[in-house]
Enzyme design. Structure first.
Site, short mmCIF file in Angstrom:
data_model
loop_
_atom_site.label_atom_id
_atom_site.label_comp_id
_atom_site.label_asym_id
_atom_site.label_seq_id
_atom_site.Cartn_x
_atom_site.Cartn_y
_atom_site.Cartn_z
N GLU A 46 -65.49 -41.67 51.48
CA GLU A 46 -64.76 -40.51 51.97
C GLU A 46 -63.75 -41.06 52.95
O GLU A 46 -64.07 -41.36 54.11
CB GLU A 46 -65.70 -39.51 52.66
CG GLU A 46 -64.98 -38.25 53.11
CD GLU A 46 -65.87 -37.30 53.90
OE1 GLU A 46 -65.70 -36.07 53.76
OE2 GLU A 46 -66.74 -37.78 54.65
N ASP A 64 -70.03 -41.29 53.96
CA ASP A 64 -69.47 -40.19 54.72
C ASP A 64 -68.52 -40.72 55.80
O ASP A 64 -68.85 -41.69 56.49
CB ASP A 64 -70.61 -39.38 55.35
CG ASP A 64 -70.14 -38.16 56.08
OD1 ASP A 64 -69.57 -37.26 55.43
OD2 ASP A 64 -70.31 -38.10 57.31
#
Length: 788
Positions: free
Chosen positions: A470, A414
């Site tokens: 990401e 993330d």
């Protein structure tokens, strides 16, 4: 001695601590008391009368009981490995803290934990129990149902980055299971949102893996399914035995197998506190929770409240249930990836709680400004100091644990761009061991060769698993196509998402960019030596509109979050197909279904790795809410009754097109397609239109299994009749036409009346033509012409 000695200057209930040999005198106008003390269990008390009166009472101190023996034998211990490590004759504890001045190991029973009561404290000696910056101790004894934490003392000076508080019982960053509250969303004692947490002391527990081994699928063959463990089976229609748990997911793995999924990406499953955002939501009349889980408390521990057993058995049941999920997924040919959040932790900014990292060594674990302020590249209050030597080793140790002990197959990181930023107190000595002239980097500067990414990429265990970034963060660093990759990292391709959304809804100027997306985004990845499978293609994910909402709403509708619709992204590249919301005309509903099929078909015929978001396979809606982070309700729950309703409609289409991708050799290539295999077409063969106003893209693809495919997208509001490429001795047969109602949208062999449906196109196909409605896409297969 019938009366008690009374004195206004001395209470027998507050006696001084007696050590060594001393004499204490207490004076009263009427008498004098002399205590002579020694290291004996019994203290002699002599009372001498004064001149003012006679002695009429005397006090004799009762013999003190001997101190209870310690439950544990305390030895020096070893500085490695970090965490609590079980041995045949005891447990070794080791924890890093550079700035602490003292450390105490705290042992607790499960019954003492809710009261924050320490069962036994083991002070660590700076000479005996410290090596370098590592505090350590070895204990022998009975650790049955025993938990542990630490207390650290030192300077409390936020301006210098220190938050030491010896009253706080801290969680070991290396704890392998966290025990606190046992039930998801339920407050702790005294309605406490932050109940005391402790780590499980390990034991020799064996899990029967039944010979489980990594599936090691080639990444180009994956179809990824992003899912939330609790949301997948929490809805009552799931009829799972343990709804909302790891075991609940196991009950429904066959659904994923049927869909054609061979890899699940679990939204955060490392220990987090779902009560972190707990507050009343007046809009819905319920309470906001940290439902998604992107706020980690401990990185080694599986989320205990996702286990049917909760915190029972000191967390070992939660570990075993997670392992059971992985094992059962592997049995069905499904890999398991974890969504990990190393960009920040649950401790927030300077006003956040002291749970673990902050109390152990705040200035090491967090990225700090010169006066102690927290950098906030994560948008969540703090930023993990990922490229600090100690922190990056911690991250690598965490990842190795999940691969070797829990058998996961890879990770999605993330806000991974934070992992590429320079650490606090950055200098070249910090990383390379020698000072370089004019090499000054401010904290948080993007690094071309980040030490953490280097370590992970070259680690003998981790370089063989799936690594997905990401590739952006909340500080404005956007690295899609440019993330440091060492040839093995993949990226969530946000540019694919944005381009496909624009083209499918009929925006001018995107035909060329759309063609790049179909080819695996060579414009982003080819020059850097990467492959199509380095692109993780997606239309929708957990944060944003669902697929159904993407074609239903022009604007976000987030009032249910209680933030006046100010949260969430306002730029979604969505189109409601003519009317906003769910209550619309039949023609609009039909167009929406057609657009959903167009998106799904595009995802499955693009080079790269497709990712489906949970629920999109049946058309799940969140009512236009594109930021459902705080809702533990139907908005985020997979609704199995709705899936059954759509089994003959959209779910059928999703299932068939996903499995068709697996059947084709050409839709998951190891390299970017060339002109030898792929040809572009327009309304007439070999004449593609890349102009600004073009809304038509078509191509043929040679396939070693299927022969040849013709795939076309017409995103204009006007229908068109296209001319198909000439293939002497062959003809084009329809397989998919998204403009048709189910089951004729996908002409599988079991469709009733299939031959009749094909004959309806015979006069077009005989002339090498095909009529396409507006906003539709098709797949045609080349087959031998038996009438030729």
């Amino acid at each position: 001695m019938e009366n008690l000695l009374r004195s206004t200057s001395y209470s027998l209930f507050h006696t001084p601590k007696l050590t060594s040999t001393h004499t204490f005198q207490f004076t009263n106008p009427n008498f004098q008391i002399n205590f002579q003390t020694s290291r004996r269990n019994t203290n002699a008390v002599a009372v001498n009368a004064g001149d003012a009166g006679e002695l009429d009472t005397a006090v004799v101190e009762k013999e003190k009981p001997p101190p209870s023996p310690r439950r544990f034998q305390v030895l020096r211990g070893n500085p490695t490995p970090f965490g609590a490590t079980v041995h045949q004759d005891g447990v070794n504890f080791a924890i890093y803290s550079h700035n602490a001045t003292s450390a105490t190991l705290c042992l607790m029973t499960p019954s003492d934990l809710p009261q924050k009561r320490i069962t036994e404290e083991i002070p660590l000696d700076q000479l005996t129990n410290k090596t370098g910056d590592v505090w350590h101790v070895f204990l022998k004894g009975d650790f049955t149902d025993m938990l542990y934490g630490y207390k650290f003392d030192g300077e409390f000076c936020p301006e210098e980055g220190h938050y030491y508080d010896s009253s706080q019982i801290l969680l070991d960053p290396y704890a392998k299971a966290v025990v606190s509250r046992g039930e998801f969303g339920v407050l702790g004692p005294d309605d406490d949102c932050w109940s005391q947490m402790a780590g499980r002391i390990p034991s020799f527990d064996e899990f029967d893996w039944e010979g489980d081994l990594p599936l090691a699928f080639a990444q180009r063959d994956l179809v990824i399914y992003e899912m939330h463990v609790r949301g997948f089976t929490r809805h009552e229609s799931s009829k799972a035995e343990s709804r909302g748990t790891y075991l609940g997911v196991v009950d429904k793995l066959d659904h994923l197998k049927e869909l054609g999924v061979n890899c699940i990406e679990l939204m955060p499953c490392q220990e987090f506190n779902e009560l972190e955002y707990f507050s009343y939501n007046p809009v819905l009349g319920d309470y906001r929770l940290n439902y998604w889980g992107y706020s980690t408390v401990n990185y080694f521990s599986p989320m205990s409240r996702y286990a049917s057993a909760g915190a029972r058995n000191c967390g070992i049941n939660a570990i075993n249930e997670f392992k059971q999920l992985v094992k059962e997924a592997h049995k069905r040919g499904i890999e398991v990836l974890m969504d990990v959040v190393f960009n920040h932790t649950a401790e927030g900014n300077e006003n956040g709680p002291i749970l673990s990292f902050r109390g152990v060594d705040n200035s090491v674990f967090y990225m700090l400004a010169p006066k102690g302020e927290f950098y906030n590249y994560s948008g969540c209050g703090n930023t993990f100091n990922c490229n600090h030597p100690v922190v990056r080793q911690f991250i690598v140790d965490t990842l190795r644990y999940w691969v070797t002990e829990m058998h996961v197959d890879g990770f999605r990181f993330d806000l991974a761009s934070i992992l590429t930023r320079g650490s606090s107190l950055w200098d070249s000595v910090n990383v390379y061991g020698n000072q370089l002239e004019d090499d000054l980097l401010t904290t948080g500067s993007p690094l071309s060769s980040p030490p953490l990414i280097d370590m992970i990429s070259n680690d003998p265990i981790l370089r063989g698993v799936k690594l997905i970034a990401e590739a952006w963060d909340c500080g404005g660093l956007y690295q899609v196509g440019a993330f440091p990759h060492w040839g093995i990292w993949s990226e969530w391709n946000g540019k694919y998402r944005d381009t496909v959304r624009q083209f499918i809804k009929g925006t001018d100027g995107f035909s060329g960019a759309f063609a790049e997306c179909l080819c695996g985004s060579p414009n982003l990845y080819q020059e850097g030596g990467r492959k199509p499978w380095n692109s993780i293609n997606f239309i929708c994910a957990h944060d944003g509109f669902t697929l159904a909402d993407l074609v239903t709403y022009n604007d976000k509708h987030n009032l249910a979050n209680g933030e006046d619709n100010k949260d969430g992204d306002s730029h979604n590249n969505s189109w409601n197909c003519g009317q906003e919301g769910e209550f619309v005309s039949i023609s609009v509903k039909r167009l929406r279904k057609r657009q959903m099929r167009n998106f799904f078909l595009c995802l499955m015929v693009s080079q790269g790795v497709p990712m489906i978001h949970m629920g999109d396979e049946y058309g799940h809606t969140k009512g236009g809410n594109n930021n459902t982070y705080c809702h533990d309700n139907h908005m985020n729950y997979f609704q199995w009754d709705k899936k059954e309703e759509s089994s003959s409609d959209f779910f059928r289409f999703s299932r068939l097109i996903t499995n068709f991708r697996h059947e084709c050799e050409s839709l998951g290539l190891n390299d970017f397609p060339t002109a030898e295999r792929l040809q572009w077409h327009g309304h007439i063969p070999e004449t593609p239109d890349w102009s600004e106003t073009s809304r038509f893209v078509a191509f043929t693809m040679k396939d070693l299994v299927k022969g040849e495919l013709y795939i076309a997208f017409n995103t204009s509001h006007l229908p068109v009749t296209i001319t198909l490429p000439e293939r002497p001795g062959y003809r084009w047969d329809p397989l998919v036409d998204t403009s048709k109602p189910a089951p004729f949208d996908f002409l599988s062999h079991d469709v009733p009346g299939r031959e009749l449906a094909i004959k309806q196109y015979a006069h077009f196909l005989d002339a090498n033509l095909y009529p396409m409605l507006s906003y539709s896409s098709i797949i045609l297969l080349l087959t031998p012409d038996i009438t030729a």
